[in-house]
Motif scaffolding. Sequence first.
Motif, mmCIF file in Angstrom:
data_model
loop_
_atom_site.group_PDB
_atom_site.id
_atom_site.type_symbol
_atom_site.label_atom_id
_atom_site.label_comp_id
_atom_site.label_asym_id
_atom_site.label_seq_id
_atom_site.Cartn_x
_atom_site.Cartn_y
_atom_site.Cartn_z
ATOM 1 N N TYR B 92 0.566 -0.848 -0.204
ATOM 2 C CA TYR B 92 0.495 0.283 0.292
ATOM 3 C C TYR B 92 0.691 1.857 0.422
ATOM 4 O O TYR B 92 0.466 2.075 -0.646
ATOM 5 C CB TYR B 92 -1.126 -0.072 1.341
ATOM 6 C CG TYR B 92 -1.631 0.998 0.938
ATOM 7 C CD1 TYR B 92 -2.767 1.538 -0.154
ATOM 8 C CD2 TYR B 92 -0.947 2.072 2.724
ATOM 9 C CE1 TYR B 92 -3.515 2.795 0.397
ATOM 10 C CE2 TYR B 92 -2.680 3.612 2.081
ATOM 11 C CZ TYR B 92 -3.811 3.662 1.010
ATOM 12 O OH TYR B 92 -3.896 4.827 1.412
ATOM 13 N N LEU B 93 2.140 1.254 0.903
ATOM 14 C CA LEU B 93 3.165 2.600 0.829
ATOM 15 C C LEU B 93 2.913 2.922 -0.558
ATOM 16 O O LEU B 93 3.659 3.724 -0.861
ATOM 17 C CB LEU B 93 3.907 1.715 2.021
ATOM 18 C CG LEU B 93 3.416 2.371 3.251
ATOM 19 C CD1 LEU B 93 4.496 2.156 4.605
ATOM 20 C CD2 LEU B 93 2.495 3.662 3.697
ATOM 21 N N ILE B 94 3.543 1.689 -1.150
ATOM 22 C CA ILE B 94 4.210 1.921 -2.951
ATOM 23 C C ILE B 94 3.096 1.949 -3.609
ATOM 24 O O ILE B 94 3.795 2.306 -5.285
ATOM 25 C CB ILE B 94 5.268 0.945 -3.198
ATOM 26 C CG1 ILE B 94 4.598 0.058 -3.049
ATOM 27 C CG2 ILE B 94 6.383 1.537 -1.409
ATOM 28 C CD1 ILE B 94 5.690 -1.385 -3.330
ATOM 29 N N GLY B 95 2.093 2.003 -3.519
ATOM 30 C CA GLY B 95 1.095 2.014 -3.968
ATOM 31 C C GLY B 95 1.147 1.050 -5.172
ATOM 32 O O GLY B 95 0.447 1.213 -6.266
ATOM 33 N N LYS B 96 0.972 -0.683 -4.636
ATOM 34 C CA LYS B 96 1.170 -1.452 -5.777
ATOM 35 C C LYS B 96 -0.334 -2.185 -4.673
ATOM 36 O O LYS B 96 -0.400 -2.190 -3.511
ATOM 37 C CB LYS B 96 2.508 -2.055 -5.859
ATOM 38 C CG LYS B 96 2.957 -1.526 -6.707
ATOM 39 C CD LYS B 96 4.642 -2.484 -6.529
ATOM 40 C CE LYS B 96 5.313 -1.660 -7.890
ATOM 41 N NZ LYS B 96 6.737 -2.267 -8.089
ATOM 42 N N LYS B 97 -1.096 -3.305 -5.377
ATOM 43 C CA LYS B 97 -1.500 -4.181 -4.755
ATOM 44 C C LYS B 97 -0.981 -5.387 -4.636
ATOM 45 O O LYS B 97 0.475 -5.102 -4.793
ATOM 46 C CB LYS B 97 -2.390 -5.883 -6.485
ATOM 47 C CG LYS B 97 -3.867 -4.480 -6.573
ATOM 48 C CD LYS B 97 -4.059 -5.068 -7.419
ATOM 49 C CE LYS B 97 -5.007 -4.147 -8.118
ATOM 50 N NZ LYS B 97 -5.986 -4.467 -9.306
ATOM 51 N N VAL B 98 -1.007 -5.937 -3.165
ATOM 52 C CA VAL B 98 0.165 -7.081 -2.340
ATOM 53 C C VAL B 98 0.800 -8.521 -3.959
ATOM 54 O O VAL B 98 1.865 -8.874 -3.904
ATOM 55 C CB VAL B 98 -0.996 -7.711 -1.716
ATOM 56 C CG1 VAL B 98 -0.666 -8.658 -0.370
ATOM 57 C CG2 VAL B 98 -1.413 -6.918 -0.547
ATOM 58 N N THR B 99 -0.455 -8.440 -4.408
ATOM 59 C CA THR B 99 0.009 -9.359 -5.242
ATOM 60 C C THR B 99 1.208 -9.029 -6.518
ATOM 61 O O THR B 99 1.882 -9.619 -7.236
ATOM 62 C CB THR B 99 -0.906 -9.989 -6.249
ATOM 63 O OG1 THR B 99 -2.188 -9.309 -6.985
ATOM 64 C CG2 THR B 99 -2.179 -10.598 -5.123
ATOM 65 N N GLU B 100 1.283 -7.953 -6.125
ATOM 66 C CA GLU B 100 2.357 -7.273 -7.421
ATOM 67 C C GLU B 100 3.598 -7.228 -6.801
ATOM 68 O O GLU B 100 4.677 -6.485 -7.925
ATOM 69 C CB GLU B 100 2.160 -6.047 -8.226
ATOM 70 C CG GLU B 100 0.570 -5.529 -8.865
ATOM 71 C CD GLU B 100 -0.325 -4.103 -9.244
ATOM 72 O OE1 GLU B 100 -0.503 -4.183 -9.772
ATOM 73 O OE2 GLU B 100 0.701 -3.154 -8.403
ATOM 74 N N VAL B 101 4.025 -7.250 -5.598
ATOM 75 C CA VAL B 101 4.527 -6.976 -5.134
ATOM 76 C C VAL B 101 5.347 -8.791 -4.548
ATOM 77 O O VAL B 101 4.976 -9.666 -4.104
ATOM 78 C CB VAL B 101 4.692 -6.729 -3.404
ATOM 79 C CG1 VAL B 101 6.190 -6.651 -2.703
ATOM 80 C CG2 VAL B 101 4.579 -5.129 -2.954
ATOM 81 N N THR B 102 6.547 -8.453 -4.980
ATOM 82 C CA THR B 102 7.308 -10.320 -4.757
ATOM 83 C C THR B 102 8.689 -10.278 -4.412
ATOM 84 O O THR B 102 9.306 -9.015 -3.890
ATOM 85 C CB THR B 102 7.953 -11.117 -6.326
ATOM 86 O OG1 THR B 102 8.557 -9.792 -7.362
ATOM 87 C CG2 THR B 102 6.234 -11.277 -7.436
ATOM 88 N N ASP B 103 9.379 -10.954 -4.003
ATOM 89 C CA ASP B 103 10.709 -11.135 -3.690
ATOM 90 C C ASP B 103 11.408 -10.391 -4.343
ATOM 91 O O ASP B 103 12.401 -10.132 -3.991
ATOM 92 C CB ASP B 103 11.760 -12.569 -2.886
ATOM 93 C CG ASP B 103 10.431 -13.431 -1.825
ATOM 94 O OD1 ASP B 103 9.757 -12.543 -1.521
ATOM 95 O OD2 ASP B 103 11.081 -14.068 -1.643
ATOM 96 N N ASP B 104 11.387 -10.769 -5.470
ATOM 97 C CA ASP B 104 12.726 -10.158 -6.871
ATOM 98 C C ASP B 104 12.739 -8.399 -6.827
ATOM 99 O O ASP B 104 13.201 -7.817 -7.524
ATOM 100 C CB ASP B 104 12.510 -10.863 -8.226
ATOM 101 C CG ASP B 104 12.424 -12.052 -7.598
ATOM 102 O OD1 ASP B 104 13.856 -12.270 -7.294
ATOM 103 O OD2 ASP B 104 12.382 -13.185 -8.611
ATOM 104 N N ASN B 105 11.323 -8.143 -6.856
ATOM 105 C CA ASN B 105 10.874 -6.278 -7.069
ATOM 106 C C ASN B 105 10.704 -5.363 -5.279
ATOM 107 O O ASN B 105 10.632 -4.711 -5.779
ATOM 108 C CB ASN B 105 9.958 -5.939 -7.897
ATOM 109 C CG ASN B 105 8.829 -6.769 -7.663
ATOM 110 O OD1 ASN B 105 8.152 -6.664 -6.010
ATOM 111 N ND2 ASN B 105 7.210 -7.155 -8.362
ATOM 112 N N ALA B 106 10.626 -6.346 -4.744
ATOM 113 C CA ALA B 106 10.961 -5.733 -3.029
ATOM 114 C C ALA B 106 12.138 -4.831 -2.798
ATOM 115 O O ALA B 106 13.128 -5.720 -3.033
ATOM 116 C CB ALA B 106 10.408 -6.569 -1.878
ATOM 117 N N GLY B 107 11.993 -4.441 -2.256
ATOM 118 C CA GLY B 107 12.995 -2.965 -1.989
ATOM 119 C C GLY B 107 13.199 -2.788 -0.508
ATOM 120 O O GLY B 107 12.165 -2.624 0.441
ATOM 121 N N VAL B 108 13.647 -1.656 -0.494
ATOM 122 C CA VAL B 108 13.702 -0.786 0.648
ATOM 123 C C VAL B 108 13.153 0.871 0.666
ATOM 124 O O VAL B 108 13.364 0.960 -0.302
ATOM 125 C CB VAL B 108 15.548 -0.475 1.564
ATOM 126 C CG1 VAL B 108 15.465 -0.420 2.316
ATOM 127 C CG2 VAL B 108 15.733 -1.869 1.818
#
Lengths: 190, 139
Positions: B92-108
């Motif tokens: 939510y904080l980065i403006g995406k859906k939960v399913t759009e965040v993956t281990d590969d694209n998650a950052g800090v």
Amino acid sequence: MSDIRHLWLAWTLFFASLACANPPFPAHGSILEKIAFSHLDDLQIIGADTENDKYWRWAAWSESSENGPSVKLALLNHKTKNVDIKWYSDKQDAYGPVITRVVNWRHGQHPILVLTYRQGAEAQQVELYGLDEKNRPLLLDKRLGEQIEWRIGIQGETVLSIYSKPYGHLVPVCYGWQDEKKRLESLLCP
Amino acid sequence: MGFPKHGEASTYSDFFQGKTTSNGDTYNHEKYTAALLPKSRWHALHMGTLLKLTYHGRKVVVKVNDRGAGKIVDGHADGSRVLDLSRAAYAYLIGKKVTEVTDDNAGVIQLDDIKIVPPTTRLGRCIEPEKPITPVRSK
């Protein structure tokens, strides 16, 4: 209260050790029932000494109280008729203990004991213990990671992998036991 | 060590889905939760504390229910990262859906504000205005 608990554990462990030498059922069914259904969770007992000397045992378990979960590690001796708790360590806010004897990691004559336990979904602690010449426990090294795993190296050596998240995803750092330096030393992950 | 008012946050990896957290909950990507980082801050806040987090104007309320190892550099904990967020809160904080965040694209991400809020505060996305709008009285 704590002494009573230790005494009860000592008796339980003593009878459990007898159960190892005799047919476990049905004669010792009640003892096994006590171990399985008592307030002690994740109870594990393994040998602590050299192959020819069978008097020492490491025991680990977890307990829950009003103050939260805790992990206990104890060194037991049953050279006499009684089981004595020779040493005892208490890890607060900890759960899910696992003890492993790594036979090719040695401190003196004894294989190193590795205790791992959780302090959070993504916090796992690993502690390495040895015994000195008088069979007193020594904390040799300890590390914290998000997850801890064992691997086998190219030459069959035991490798400890500790995962952390330096950026966004999990990355392992691998360690082997350095016998001369008596500590873990990082190495390339196999 | 006190708890900072801003700092870095990351999100849980898929590996931890279903694992038991420090307070006995089961970690779930869909819930709004957070882990305290690093070990030196594990007792800076009580388990169950609610935090309102702000990132680029987006706000979310999470429950602290876990402790994490955090960023470790050369075997030592780095205190710059203060929280690990559940996937729902991070997304939510980065403006995406939960399913759009993956281990590969998650950052800090760098949280602009971390604030303790009352236990009665509703968990999740803050879409209501922070201050109640005072109606203008007509004469």
